[in-house]
Design an enzyme around this catalytic site. Structure first.
Site, mmCIF file in Angstrom:
data_model
loop_
_atom_site.group_PDB
_atom_site.id
_atom_site.type_symbol
_atom_site.label_atom_id
_atom_site.label_comp_id
_atom_site.label_asym_id
_atom_site.label_seq_id
_atom_site.Cartn_x
_atom_site.Cartn_y
_atom_site.Cartn_z
ATOM 1 N N GLY A 1 1.337 -1.678 -0.114
ATOM 2 C CA GLY A 1 -0.035 0.026 -0.320
ATOM 3 C C GLY A 1 1.000 1.567 0.102
ATOM 4 N N LEU B 1 -1.487 6.532 2.171
ATOM 5 C CA LEU B 1 -1.834 7.528 2.890
ATOM 6 C C LEU B 1 -0.953 7.262 3.816
ATOM 7 C CD1 LEU B 1 -3.769 10.075 4.715
ATOM 8 C CD2 LEU B 1 -5.428 8.019 5.831
ATOM 9 N N TYR C 1 -16.262 -5.215 6.418
ATOM 10 C CA TYR C 1 -15.138 -4.599 6.375
ATOM 11 C C TYR C 1 -14.563 -5.208 8.183
ATOM 12 C CZ TYR C 1 -10.626 -1.734 7.205
ATOM 13 O OH TYR C 1 -9.610 -0.766 7.253
ATOM 14 N N ASN D 1 -9.631 6.752 13.272
ATOM 15 C CA ASN D 1 -9.000 7.325 11.983
ATOM 16 C C ASN D 1 -8.346 7.634 11.774
ATOM 17 O OD1 ASN D 1 -11.934 6.663 12.928
ATOM 18 N ND2 ASN D 1 -12.776 7.754 11.480
ATOM 19 N N ASP E 1 -25.281 8.752 9.146
ATOM 20 C CA ASP E 1 -24.101 9.192 10.671
ATOM 21 C C ASP E 1 -22.680 7.973 10.209
ATOM 22 O OD1 ASP E 1 -26.260 11.120 13.264
ATOM 23 O OD2 ASP E 1 -24.600 11.478 10.814
#
Ligand code: GFB
Length: 310
Positions: free
Chosen positions: A8, A12, A135, A164, A267
Site C-alpha cells: 500500500g 495515505l 470490513y 481514523n 451517521d
C-alpha cells in the site's frame, strides 16, 4: 538486517514511509491474487541476492478502505478484497521467511456494544457496527491469522489498531472517501462555486483522528520494538465531534457560505473511544501531530495538488 517492504506504498499511510524501502502498490501486484502475491514475495526474499537487499520485515498497510458511505454500499468487495489481501500477504510472509510483520486493523473492528474505552483485548467481544461489519470481520480475521501463525510457527508477527487516519495524499473522493478528505474537497468546491456545504448526518458523532505521519512513525517503532501477540492501539485518545471538525475545516478554508446537515445521510457508529495507555506506556514522551496543524497541512496539500488528487 535486510530491507523493509511496505504494502500500500501509494496510500495515505504507505506513502509516509521514506528511505531504503521496497514500496509495493496495486499497480505492481494485485494482492488479492495468491500466485501474484507469492511470486513478488519470493522475488524480494530470494536468499541468493545480497543479504542487505533481502526483504526480512514487512509493514502491511494495503487494504480496500473507504468512508461510511463506501463501507455500506460495497460490503461484498470490502469483505472479499480485504480477506484475500490479508490472507495472501500473511501466508506469503510465512512461506518466504519474513521475520517480522506488522498488519493494520482499525478501531472500527471493535464491537459496537462494549464497555468504553476500547482496549486491545475487546476486539472479538461481539458484533461490529452494521455500517462497516463486512470490513471489520475481514480485518478481525487477520488478527486471528497472526495469532495462529505465532502459535503454530512461532512467528513474531503482530498488528496495530489505528483510529481514523487523516493527512496528505488521502482519497478525497466525495462519495467514498473518509470524512476529513471528503469535507475538504466539498468545502473547496462550495467556496469556488459559491454553493452551500453539505455535511452528512447530524454532526453529533464523535471520532478520534491520528495523522498518517504518526501512524507511520509508530508502526515503524512497533516493527522494531514490539514483540507481543496482542495488537496495540495507535491513538491520541482525543475525541472530536463531526460538527467541530466542520468548524475547523470551514475556518481554515475561509468558507463563508451556508453549512447544511443532511440527516438522510448515515451517521455511522456514534463513537469509538480508544484507550491509548499501552502505546503511551512504551512511548510516554511521544508527541502526536496536533489536530489543527494536521488539518492545515492536509488542506494546503489538497489546494496545492488539486485537481491531481485521488
Ligand atoms: O470518515 P467516515 O466516513 O467513517 O465518517 P466512520 C465519519 C463521520 O463523518 C460519520 C460524518 O459520522 C459521517 O456521518 N460525515 C459528515 C461524513 N460528512 C461526511 C462526508 O461528507 N463524508 C463522510 N465519509 N463522512 C469508517 C469505517 O467509519 O472509519 C471504515 O466505515 C474505517 O471501515 C474508517 O474503519 C476508519 O468513522 O464512520
Amino acid at each position: 538486517m535486510g530491507r523493509l517492504l511496505v504494502t500500500g506504498a501509494n496510500g495515505l499511510v504507505g506513502s509516509q514511509f521514506k528511505g531504503n524501502i521496497i514500496g509495493l502498490n496495486s499497480k505492481v501486484c494485485d494482492l488479492r491474487d495468491k500466485t501474484s502475491t507469492e511470486n513478488i514475495f519470493k522475488l524480494y526474499t530470494d536468499k541468493n541476492i545480497q543479504k542487505e537487499y533481502v526483504v526480512d520485515r514487512v509493514i502491511h498497510t494495503a487494504a480496500k478502505v473507504g468512508g461510511v458511505g463506501a463501507n455500506m454500499n460495497y460490503k461484498g468487495e470490502f469483505f472479499y478484497d480485504n480477506i484475500m489481501i490479508n490472507t495472501n500477504v500473511i501466508e506469503s510472509c510465512r512461506k518466504f521467511g519474513v521475520e517480522k510483520l506488522v498488519v493494520f486493523l482499525s478501531t472500527c473492528v471493535f464491537p459496537d456494544n462494549v464497555e468504553y474505552p476500547l482496549t486491545e483485548e475487546k476486539i472479538h467481544l461481539g458484533p461490529p457496527h452494521f455500517s462497516n461489519d463486512a470490513y471489520a470481520y475481514a480485518k478481525r480475521m487477520s488478527e486471528v491469522q497472526i495469532r495462529s501463525y505465532r502459535e503454530q510457527y512461532g512467528l513474531n508477527y503482530t498488528s496495530v489498531i489505528p483510529t481514523n487516519i487523516y493527512g496528505p495524499n488521502d482519497n478525497f473522493n466525495i462519495e467514498n472517501g473518509h470524512v476529513i478528505p471528503s469535507l475538504i474537497h466539498k468545502c473547496f468546491l462550495a467556496r469556488e462555486n459559491n454553493t452551500d456545504l453539505t455535511i452528512w448526518g447530524s454532526g453529533n458523532p464523535l471520532r478520534e483522528f491520528i495523522h498518517s505521519k504518526d501512524v507511520a512513525n509508530l508502526s515503524q517503532w512497533v516493527l522494531e520494538n514490539y514483540n507481543e501477540s496482542e495488537p496495540i492501539m495507535l491513538s491520541t485518545s482525543e475525541e472530536i465531534s463531526i460538527k467541530d471538525i466542520v468548524d475547523v475545516i470551514v475556518e481554515n478554508m475561509y468558507f463563508k457560505g451556508k453549512v447544511i446537515f443532511d440527516k438522510t445521510k448515515p451517521d455511522g457508529q456514534f463513537r469509538k473511544p480508544s484507550d491509548n495507555s499501552k502505546i503511551k506506556n512504551y512511548l510516554p514522551n511521544y508527541e502526536f501531530i496536533k489536530f489543527e496543524d494536521g488539518i492545515k497541512e492536509t488542506i494546503d496539500w489538497f489546494e496545492k495538488h488539486y485537481p491531481n488528487i485521488r
